[in-house]
Each structure stands twice: as structure tokens, then as C-alpha cells.
Design a protein around this motif. Structure first.
Motif, PDB file in Angstrom:
ATOM      1  N   GLN A  22       6.586   9.428   8.060  1.00  8.08           N
ATOM      2  CA  GLN A  22       7.043  10.579   7.303  1.00  8.08           C
ATOM      3  C   GLN A  22       7.099  11.804   8.209  1.00  8.08           C
ATOM      4  N   SER A  23       7.958  12.748   7.864  1.00  8.43           N
ATOM      5  CA  SER A  23       8.123  13.952   8.675  1.00  8.43           C
ATOM      6  C   SER A  23       6.817  14.715   8.835  1.00  8.43           C
ATOM      7  N   SER A  24       5.992  14.738   7.772  1.00  7.44           N
ATOM      8  CA  SER A  24       4.724  15.466   7.841  1.00  7.44           C
ATOM      9  C   SER A  24       3.805  14.877   8.907  1.00  7.44           C
ATOM     10  N   HIS A  83      13.994  14.653  16.900  1.00  5.00           N
ATOM     11  CA  HIS A  83      13.032  13.558  16.771  1.00  5.00           C
ATOM     12  C   HIS A  83      13.433  12.734  15.552  1.00  5.00           C
ATOM     13  N   VAL A  89       4.819  13.325  11.651  1.00  9.64           N
ATOM     14  CA  VAL A  89       5.399  13.679  12.950  1.00  9.64           C
ATOM     15  C   VAL A  89       5.026  15.116  13.322  1.00  9.64           C
ATOM     16  N   ILE A  90       5.100  16.015  12.343  1.00  5.54           N
ATOM     17  CA  ILE A  90       4.721  17.413  12.573  1.00  5.54           C
ATOM     18  C   ILE A  90       3.272  17.501  13.041  1.00  5.54           C
ATOM     19  N   SER A 118      12.678   9.527  13.243  1.00  4.06           N
ATOM     20  CA  SER A 118      11.597   8.603  12.917  1.00  4.06           C
ATOM     21  C   SER A 118      12.072   7.581  11.893  1.00  4.06           C
ATOM     22  N   ILE A 175      13.408  17.309  13.044  1.00  2.00           N
ATOM     23  CA  ILE A 175      12.873  15.996  12.707  1.00  2.00           C
ATOM     24  C   ILE A 175      13.755  15.360  11.639  1.00  2.00           C
ATOM     25  N   LEU A 176      14.224  14.157  11.920  1.00  2.00           N
ATOM     26  CA  LEU A 176      15.053  13.399  10.984  1.00  2.00           C
ATOM     27  C   LEU A 176      14.314  12.123  10.618  1.00  2.00           C
ATOM     28  N   ASN A 177      14.158  11.876   9.344  1.00  2.00           N
ATOM     29  CA  ASN A 177      13.440  10.702   8.862  1.00  2.00           C
ATOM     30  C   ASN A 177      14.417   9.766   8.152  1.00  2.00           C
TER      31      ASN A 177
END
Length: 226
Positions: A65-67, A59, A69-70, A61, A102-104
Motif C-alpha cells: 500500500q502507498s502508506s 515509485h 511505501v511512504i 508498487s 507513488i503509484l499503487n
């Protein structure tokens, strides 16, 4: 067994039904909508569906932020689980998300070809991706050459790639520039109506679906049949 049940209840089954099986391996799709209308929710639903098949998802984004998305994954898992009255959702999520990366990134500093290089590096390290979602792409900042790199890799690796982009447009020609359109096998759009968010499919490979029969549930933000 629980994963199989959740997969059968996945909102993506509705999308697959409306689009003749959805996005196939080696293909790319684009989802557009006004800002804040539910694009991330839909992409996460594609991601959850991949995880329920015990397959790897990446994923990417560009605008969250990754948080955040989680949290989206947790919320979507929870909403799908409610449909089967499954209570131990935390345990199920913990089991599944080990196949999610997850890649931000900032699109101003990281290009799509660089994203592909990262995914290739993951594959060389033994992490083989089945689906990639790229959330929050600014179509005005990418070129046809950028998308060609993505499309070539999708075909080479046999993966699906979903993008989301902000757009107020209702016509396909206004959603995506003609120089980029050919790279997308499916284009879907969230369109707000009086009492519902409709999911329209202005491009399904070489045709279009005039009436998809799909909506975004206003409470759960899950794809559903109208």
C-alpha cells in the motif's frame, strides 16, 4: 548543503563503487530476494538517492500500500540522516518528497505498458521522471514484449528503472528467465548467509562481480560495505 551531505552519505555510494557507477541513464536493473528480506528497502534507497539529487522519482508498487511505501521513505531518510547527526529530518523529508510520486497497482489488472503510459502522461503534464522503481513485480506474469516497452522508454527518456522480484534462487539462470534477462543491465540479489545478508551481483552488463563486498545492514537495512 544538507542535501549534498546526505547524498555523499547515501548507501548508494557503496553500490556505485562496487558496480562501476551503478545503473546509467537508459538502463534497467533487477533486484531479487526471498520475500521479506529487504527488497523494498533497497529500492527506496535508490529512490532517496534520486531525491537527494533534486530529481523526480516515480515509485510503482505492485505489492504494498502507498502508506507503507511512504513509511519506508521516512525510515530510510532517517537512517541516512543519523550518519550525519542531522536532527531536523522531518523538515528535510518534507522538502524532498514533493518530487516523489507513488503509484499503487495490481499486476493482474495493470500491465507494464500501461504503467509507461501513465509516466508518459506525467511527462506531458510537466513532471519529468529521472528514475522509476517498480517494486514487487511477478516475473512470471510479464513477457519480453512488456519489458521491451519499458526498456525502449528508459532509453528514449534517459531514465533508470529498477525492478524488484521475489526469488529464492541463487543462480542467475534461476532468478530470471533467459527471454527477459537481456533487458536487465544489472541484476543484484540479496542472499542470506549465517550472520549477514550479502548483496551479490550475478550480472553487470556483460560480466558479473564474483564478490561485491556489499551487505544489507541487519539493523538499518541500508546497503553497506562488508
Amino acid at each position: 548543503m544538507i542535501k549534498d551531505e546526505l547524498f555523499e552519505r547515501s548507501p548508494i555510494r557503496c553500490f556505485d563503487k562496487a558496480t562501476g557507477g551503478g545503473l546509467k541513464a537508459g538502463e534497467m536493473g533487477l533486484l531479487t530476494a526471498k520475500k521479506g528480506l529487504g527488497k523494498t528497502s533497497v529500492l527506496v534507497q535508490f529512490g532517496v538517492d534520486t531525491l537527494l539529487q533534486d530529481k523526480q522519482i516515480v515509485h510503482v508498487s505492485f505489492d504494498q500500500q502507498s502508506s507503507n511505501v511512504i513509511s519506508w521513505y521516512q525510515d530510510i531518510f532517517t537512517e541516512i540522516a543519523k550518519k550525519k547527526n542531522i536532527n531536523n529530518i522531518t523538515e528535510q523529508v518534507s522538502e524532498l518528497v514533493h518530487k516523489r510520486i507513488i503509484l499503487n497497482f495490481n499486476q493482474d489488472t495493470v500491465s507494464l505498458p500501461q504503467v509507461i503510459n501513465t509516466v508518459k502522461a506525467l511527462a506531458q503534464g510537466g513532471i519529468s521522471t529521472s528514475c522509476m522503481v517498480v517494486d514487487g513485480i511477478d516475473l512470471a506474469k510479464i513477457s519480453a514484449d512488456d519489458l521491451k516497452v519499458m526498456a525502449d522508454y528508459a532509453k528514449e527518456a534517459g531514465i533508470t528503472i529498477w525492478f524488484s522480484a521475489t526469488s529464492d534462487a541463487e543462480k542467475l539462470s534461476d532468478m530470471v528467465d533467459s527471454s527477459l534477462l537481456a533487458f536487465f543491465d544489472i541484476v543484484a540479489s540479496l542472499q542470506p548467509k549465517t550472520d549477514v545478508i550479502e548483496i551479490v551481483i550475478p550480472k553487470l552488463r556483460d560480466s558479473a562481480i564474483k564478490v561485491s563486498g556489499l551487505k544489507l545492514d541487519s539493523k538499518t537495512l541500508l546497503i553497506a560495505e562488508k
